[in-house]
Scaffold this motif. Structure first.
Motif, PDB file in Angstrom:
ATOM      1  N   THR A  59     -12.316  21.709 -17.692  1.00  0.00           N
ATOM      2  CA  THR A  59     -11.729  20.770 -18.647  1.00  0.00           C
ATOM      3  C   THR A  59     -10.635  21.469 -19.444  1.00  0.00           C
ATOM      4  OG1 THR A  59     -13.360  21.295 -20.362  1.00  0.00           O
ATOM      5  CG2 THR A  59     -13.884  19.480 -18.878  1.00  0.00           C
ATOM      6  N   PHE A  60      -9.580  20.729 -19.698  1.00  0.00           N
ATOM      7  CA  PHE A  60      -8.478  21.198 -20.528  1.00  0.00           C
ATOM      8  C   PHE A  60      -8.292  20.157 -21.630  1.00  0.00           C
ATOM      9  CE2 PHE A  60      -7.944  22.785 -16.247  1.00  0.00           C
ATOM     10  CZ  PHE A  60      -7.773  24.145 -16.457  1.00  0.00           C
ATOM     11  N   GLY A  61      -8.915  20.420 -22.769  1.00  0.00           N
ATOM     12  CA  GLY A  61      -9.057  19.451 -23.837  1.00  0.00           C
ATOM     13  C   GLY A  61     -10.501  19.521 -24.310  1.00  0.00           C
ATOM     14  N   TRP A  62     -10.876  18.730 -25.294  1.00  0.00           N
ATOM     15  CA  TRP A  62     -12.238  18.863 -25.814  1.00  0.00           C
ATOM     16  C   TRP A  62     -13.138  17.705 -25.385  1.00  0.00           C
ATOM     17  CZ3 TRP A  62     -13.938  15.280 -29.604  1.00  0.00           C
ATOM     18  CH2 TRP A  62     -12.947  14.542 -30.241  1.00  0.00           C
ATOM     19  N   ILE A  63     -14.416  18.038 -25.270  1.00  0.00           N
ATOM     20  CA  ILE A  63     -15.445  17.067 -24.882  1.00  0.00           C
ATOM     21  C   ILE A  63     -16.157  16.603 -26.144  1.00  0.00           C
ATOM     22  CG2 ILE A  63     -17.597  16.747 -23.612  1.00  0.00           C
ATOM     23  CD1 ILE A  63     -16.631  18.824 -21.625  1.00  0.00           C
ATOM     24  N   GLY A  64     -16.276  15.282 -26.313  1.00  0.00           N
ATOM     25  CA  GLY A  64     -16.961  14.724 -27.477  1.00  0.00           C
ATOM     26  C   GLY A  64     -18.260  14.050 -27.076  1.00  0.00           C
ATOM     27  N   LEU A  65     -19.377  14.579 -27.568  1.00  0.00           N
ATOM     28  CA  LEU A  65     -20.701  14.019 -27.283  1.00  0.00           C
ATOM     29  C   LEU A  65     -21.450  13.670 -28.566  1.00  0.00           C
ATOM     30  CD1 LEU A  65     -21.747  16.428 -24.404  1.00  0.00           C
ATOM     31  CD2 LEU A  65     -21.609  13.952 -24.191  1.00  0.00           C
ATOM     32  N   ARG A  66     -20.717  13.409 -29.621  1.00  0.00           N
ATOM     33  CA  ARG A  66     -21.378  13.112 -30.900  1.00  0.00           C
ATOM     34  C   ARG A  66     -22.251  11.860 -30.769  1.00  0.00           C
ATOM     35  NH1 ARG A  66     -20.422   9.734 -34.893  1.00  0.00           N
ATOM     36  NH2 ARG A  66     -18.404   9.114 -34.025  1.00  0.00           N
ATOM     37  N   GLY A  67     -23.513  12.016 -31.179  1.00  0.00           N
ATOM     38  CA  GLY A  67     -24.431  10.888 -31.155  1.00  0.00           C
ATOM     39  C   GLY A  67     -24.937  10.501 -29.779  1.00  0.00           C
ATOM     40  N   ALA A  68     -24.623  11.296 -28.750  1.00  0.00           N
ATOM     41  CA  ALA A  68     -25.085  10.965 -27.400  1.00  0.00           C
ATOM     42  C   ALA A  68     -26.593  11.160 -27.291  1.00  0.00           C
ATOM     43  CB  ALA A  68     -24.361  11.830 -26.371  1.00  0.00           C
ATOM     44  N   ARG A  69     -27.205  10.391 -26.392  1.00  0.00           N
ATOM     45  CA  ARG A  69     -28.638  10.530 -26.134  1.00  0.00           C
ATOM     46  C   ARG A  69     -28.837  10.726 -24.636  1.00  0.00           C
ATOM     47  NH1 ARG A  69     -32.913   7.786 -24.465  1.00  0.00           N
ATOM     48  NH2 ARG A  69     -31.670   5.912 -24.044  1.00  0.00           N
ATOM     49  N   ILE A  70     -29.260  11.924 -24.271  1.00  0.00           N
ATOM     50  CA  ILE A  70     -29.448  12.281 -22.864  1.00  0.00           C
ATOM     51  C   ILE A  70     -30.899  12.701 -22.691  1.00  0.00           C
ATOM     52  CG2 ILE A  70     -28.741  13.816 -21.003  1.00  0.00           C
ATOM     53  CD1 ILE A  70     -26.014  14.050 -22.493  1.00  0.00           C
ATOM     54  N   ALA A  71     -31.661  11.884 -21.977  1.00  0.00           N
ATOM     55  CA  ALA A  71     -33.097  12.140 -21.860  1.00  0.00           C
ATOM     56  C   ALA A  71     -33.393  13.370 -21.016  1.00  0.00           C
ATOM     57  CB  ALA A  71     -33.792  10.912 -21.267  1.00  0.00           C
ATOM     58  N   GLY A  72     -32.588  13.630 -20.019  1.00  0.00           N
ATOM     59  CA  GLY A  72     -32.829  14.763 -19.140  1.00  0.00           C
ATOM     60  C   GLY A  72     -31.991  15.974 -19.503  1.00  0.00           C
ATOM     61  N   ARG A  73     -31.337  16.540 -18.512  1.00  0.00           N
ATOM     62  CA  ARG A  73     -30.597  17.782 -18.687  1.00  0.00           C
ATOM     63  C   ARG A  73     -29.094  17.523 -18.780  1.00  0.00           C
ATOM     64  NH1 ARG A  73     -31.036  21.510 -13.691  1.00  0.00           N
ATOM     65  NH2 ARG A  73     -33.250  21.368 -14.283  1.00  0.00           N
ATOM     66  N   LEU A  74     -28.465  18.193 -19.715  1.00  0.00           N
ATOM     67  CA  LEU A  74     -27.004  18.258 -19.790  1.00  0.00           C
ATOM     68  C   LEU A  74     -26.620  19.642 -19.294  1.00  0.00           C
ATOM     69  CD1 LEU A  74     -24.203  17.268 -20.609  1.00  0.00           C
ATOM     70  CD2 LEU A  74     -24.721  17.961 -22.962  1.00  0.00           C
ATOM     71  N   ASP A  75     -26.031  19.697 -18.106  1.00  0.00           N
ATOM     72  CA  ASP A  75     -25.879  20.967 -17.395  1.00  0.00           C
ATOM     73  C   ASP A  75     -24.407  21.361 -17.312  1.00  0.00           C
ATOM     74  OD1 ASP A  75     -26.072  23.165 -15.779  1.00  0.00           O
ATOM     75  OD2 ASP A  75     -27.211  22.190 -14.190  1.00  0.00           O
ATOM     76  N   PHE A  76     -24.058  22.448 -18.034  1.00  0.00           N
ATOM     77  CA  PHE A  76     -22.708  23.010 -17.980  1.00  0.00           C
ATOM     78  C   PHE A  76     -22.687  24.328 -17.212  1.00  0.00           C
ATOM     79  CE2 PHE A  76     -22.108  20.233 -21.703  1.00  0.00           C
ATOM     80  CZ  PHE A  76     -20.862  19.693 -21.431  1.00  0.00           C
ATOM     81  N   SER A  77     -23.584  24.510 -16.279  1.00  0.00           N
ATOM     82  CA  SER A  77     -23.629  25.760 -15.512  1.00  0.00           C
ATOM     83  C   SER A  77     -22.317  25.983 -14.768  1.00  0.00           C
ATOM     84  CB  SER A  77     -24.785  25.720 -14.512  1.00  0.00           C
ATOM     85  OG  SER A  77     -26.030  25.574 -15.170  1.00  0.00           O
ATOM     86  N   TYR A  78     -21.812  27.199 -14.837  1.00  0.00           N
ATOM     87  CA  TYR A  78     -20.585  27.622 -14.156  1.00  0.00           C
ATOM     88  C   TYR A  78     -19.345  26.844 -14.632  1.00  0.00           C
ATOM     89  CZ  TYR A  78     -24.179  29.394 -10.980  1.00  0.00           C
ATOM     90  OH  TYR A  78     -25.282  30.010 -10.457  1.00  0.00           O
ATOM     91  N   ALA A  79     -19.447  26.172 -15.750  1.00  0.00           N
ATOM     92  CA  ALA A  79     -18.328  25.346 -16.224  1.00  0.00           C
ATOM     93  C   ALA A  79     -17.277  26.193 -16.920  1.00  0.00           C
ATOM     94  CB  ALA A  79     -18.844  24.275 -17.186  1.00  0.00           C
ATOM     95  N   HIS A  80     -16.054  25.698 -16.908  1.00  0.00           N
ATOM     96  CA  HIS A  80     -14.937  26.331 -17.601  1.00  0.00           C
ATOM     97  C   HIS A  80     -14.370  25.300 -18.572  1.00  0.00           C
ATOM     98  CE1 HIS A  80     -11.365  29.272 -17.511  1.00  0.00           C
ATOM     99  NE2 HIS A  80     -11.117  28.374 -18.441  1.00  0.00           N
ATOM    100  N   LEU A  81     -14.676  25.469 -19.856  1.00  0.00           N
ATOM    101  CA  LEU A  81     -14.226  24.543 -20.888  1.00  0.00           C
ATOM    102  C   LEU A  81     -13.134  25.218 -21.709  1.00  0.00           C
ATOM    103  CD1 LEU A  81     -17.669  23.145 -22.116  1.00  0.00           C
ATOM    104  CD2 LEU A  81     -16.322  22.500 -20.113  1.00  0.00           C
ATOM    105  N   SER A  82     -11.980  24.584 -21.786  1.00  0.00           N
ATOM    106  CA  SER A  82     -10.838  25.214 -22.444  1.00  0.00           C
ATOM    107  C   SER A  82     -10.145  24.248 -23.388  1.00  0.00           C
ATOM    108  CB  SER A  82      -9.840  25.708 -21.381  1.00  0.00           C
ATOM    109  OG  SER A  82      -8.692  26.260 -21.989  1.00  0.00           O
ATOM    110  N   ASN A  83     -10.100  24.638 -24.650  1.00  0.00           N
ATOM    111  CA  ASN A  83      -9.304  23.930 -25.660  1.00  0.00           C
ATOM    112  C   ASN A  83      -8.993  24.915 -26.789  1.00  0.00           C
ATOM    113  OD1 ASN A  83      -8.004  21.637 -26.779  1.00  0.00           O
ATOM    114  ND2 ASN A  83      -9.741  21.285 -28.129  1.00  0.00           N
TER     115      ASN A  83
END
Length: 487
Positions: A236-260
């Motif tokens: 990702t090139f920019g920011w991820i917004g998850l404010r107030g999100a509801r995820i019952a299982g797994r939120l998986d950022f394994s091996y991810a490249h987050l850039s902002n």
């Protein structure tokens, strides 16, 4: 519409429709629809013809009609706003000259796989089965906001480029998806909007490339997912917004490249997540914000933590992988808000839940040392004394070491030079050990201190031992009190 007005290509489609037969104009299975603007009349179909078939097409007894078309150039606007299509529609490997208008339309099933479109307007569309945009290339915004899809939404390897007018590239906000949102390998140049969307299954964005530099790239605020959200190997090139999100299982950022750089890379404040995995990837280029988030299991590798974090109010039940405090504490020192006591308490609780009391004490000691930097000068001075004496109560044996050391110094000094008695005829026999204990222990008395009066340098030594005794007693008391309160 009269059949006589149809071109030979359109007549093929018209005749195949009542029986649900497929019409394929492709010269080869791997033909690229990007060159569809050059396709001739032998494979060109007007959108008005397709619209008529979808809404009022001919029927044959005992047959199930369906529109199955591949490799066609579709000219004109496919306008189906608020229409109702009661059969399956597959327009794969097609080239659309104009943006299809499906706003408020009701469809059994829609498959646009491998097609090239200048955009797609299908907000509030209702699909009874699945919607497929697999391998599509869209050179404009895809508008699916408010859509209701009873089955799954497939967008595998789709590529979407915003039109440059500031509109999000992919609008999936406030959707209701009855199964999975399946989009591994998605390419989006512009904002992807998922805020307010409800997904009964899982979300798969593995290997996606999402680009909106300096701005929000994935807006998933208040997203609700009953399964997992997979973002493995995402770039990702920019920011991820998850404010107030509801995820019952797994939120998986394994091996991810987050850039902002210069701002947050991931904002998940006030979210509720079953498991959050941030591992095996490089450190985020930008801040990690988890303020007020509630997470059952936080899988956070220190190497993946960026230089700036926000952990105030973060609550987690377990923290993995198991790492010593020396590896975890630097994460807390990077908090944008400075000293955050709550973050230290959460880390302490995580160590205690796995029975590592020593690590928990190390975190509490680090907390007191961090807090000391926020105090005025006299508070910092007293903090240094407590730290040196008993480690803020977390190293109580250190007080014993000081006591034995001072006791040895006093015993040797006064053993070599006995102080004179105040009253020679009433003074007990001098004992250097118990005389030093009388000076060091502010409460207990062995009758030595009041009977003898050292002078000169030895008098100053007695003052020093008395002061040291009071300091040790006070710091030990403070440490014991802190320990009792902690338990």
């Amino acid at each position: 519409m009269e059949i006589n007005n149809l071109t030979p290509a359109e007549r093929r489609v018209w005749r195949a429709f009542p029986r649900g037969e497929a019409v394929d104009f492709r010269a080869a299975d791997d033909e690229d629809a990007a060159g569809g603007a050059d396709w001739g009349p032998e494979r060109t179909v007007r959108a008005s013809v397709l619209r008529f078939l979808m809404l009022n097409g001919p029927r044959e007894d005992g047959e199930i009609p369906a529109l199955k078309l591949a490799g066609a150039r579709i000219t004109g606007v496919l306008a189906l706003q608020y229409g109702a299509v009661g059969h399956a529609v597959r327009l794969s490997h097609c080239h659309f000259d104009d943006v299809p208008l499906l706003y408020g339309c009701r469809l059994r099933q829609l498959n646009l796989s491998n097609s090239v479109l200048p955009g797609l307007t299908a907000a509030t569309v209702h699909v009874e089965a699945v919607l497929r945009l697999t391998d599509c290339r869209v050179n404009g915004p895809v508008r699916l906001g408010g859509a209701q899809i009873a089955g799954a939404l497939f967008m595998d390897r789709a590529e979407i480029v915003a039109d440059g007018a500031g509109e999000p590239a992919l609008q999936l906000n406030h959707m209701s998806i009855g199964d999975d949102l399946w989009a591994p390998g998605l390419r989006a140049h512009g904002e992807v909007r998922l805020n307010g969307t409800s997904v009964a299954g899982s979300v798969n964005l593995n290997d996606a490339r999402l680009s909106n530099p300096g701005d929000i790239v994935l807006d998933a605020q208040t997203l609700s997912v009953e399964g997992d959200v997979h973002l493995r190997r995402v770039h990702t090139f920019g920011w991820i917004g998850l404010r107030g999100a509801r995820i019952a299982g797994r939120l998986d950022f394994s091996y991810a490249h987050l850039s902002n750089p210069g701002d947050a890379a991931l904002r998940a404040s006030s979210s509720t997540i079953g498991e959050l995995w941030i591992r095996k990837g490089p450190a985020m280029e930008g801040a990690l914000t988890l303020r007020r988030a509630q997470i059952d299991e936080l899988f956070l590798e220190p190497e993946s933590v960026p230089d700036e974090v926000q952990f105030n109010g973060l609550v987690y039940t377990s923290l993995t992988p198991q790492e010593p405090p020396a590896r975890r504490l630097p994460m807390l020192e990077r908090d944008r808000e400075g000293y955050v006591p709550h973050a230290y308490e959460q880390l302490t609780a995580a160590y205690r839940r796995i029975g590592d009391d020593y690590a928990a004490r190390q975190v509490q000691l680090a907390k007191q040392r961090r807090r000391r930097a926020t105090l005025p000068w006299y508070g910092r001075l007293w903090g240094h004394v407590q730290d040196a004496a008993v480690g803020y109560g977390f190293h109580p044996l250190r007080a014993g070491v000081w006591l034995v050391s001072l006791l040895a110094v006093g015993t040797i000094a006064y053993g070599l030079h006995h102080p004179p008695p105040l009253k020679a005829d009433e003074a007990p026999r001098f004992n250097a050990l118990f005389f030093t204990l009388d000076l060091l222990l502010p409460v207990i008395s062995f009758g030595q201190e009041g009977a003898f009066a050292p002078s000169g340098w030895y008098q100053w030594l007695s003052y020093a031992l008395i002061i040291a005794g009071w300091i040790l007693a006070t710091t030990v008391f403070a440490g014991v009190t802190r320990t009792v309160n902690r338990q």
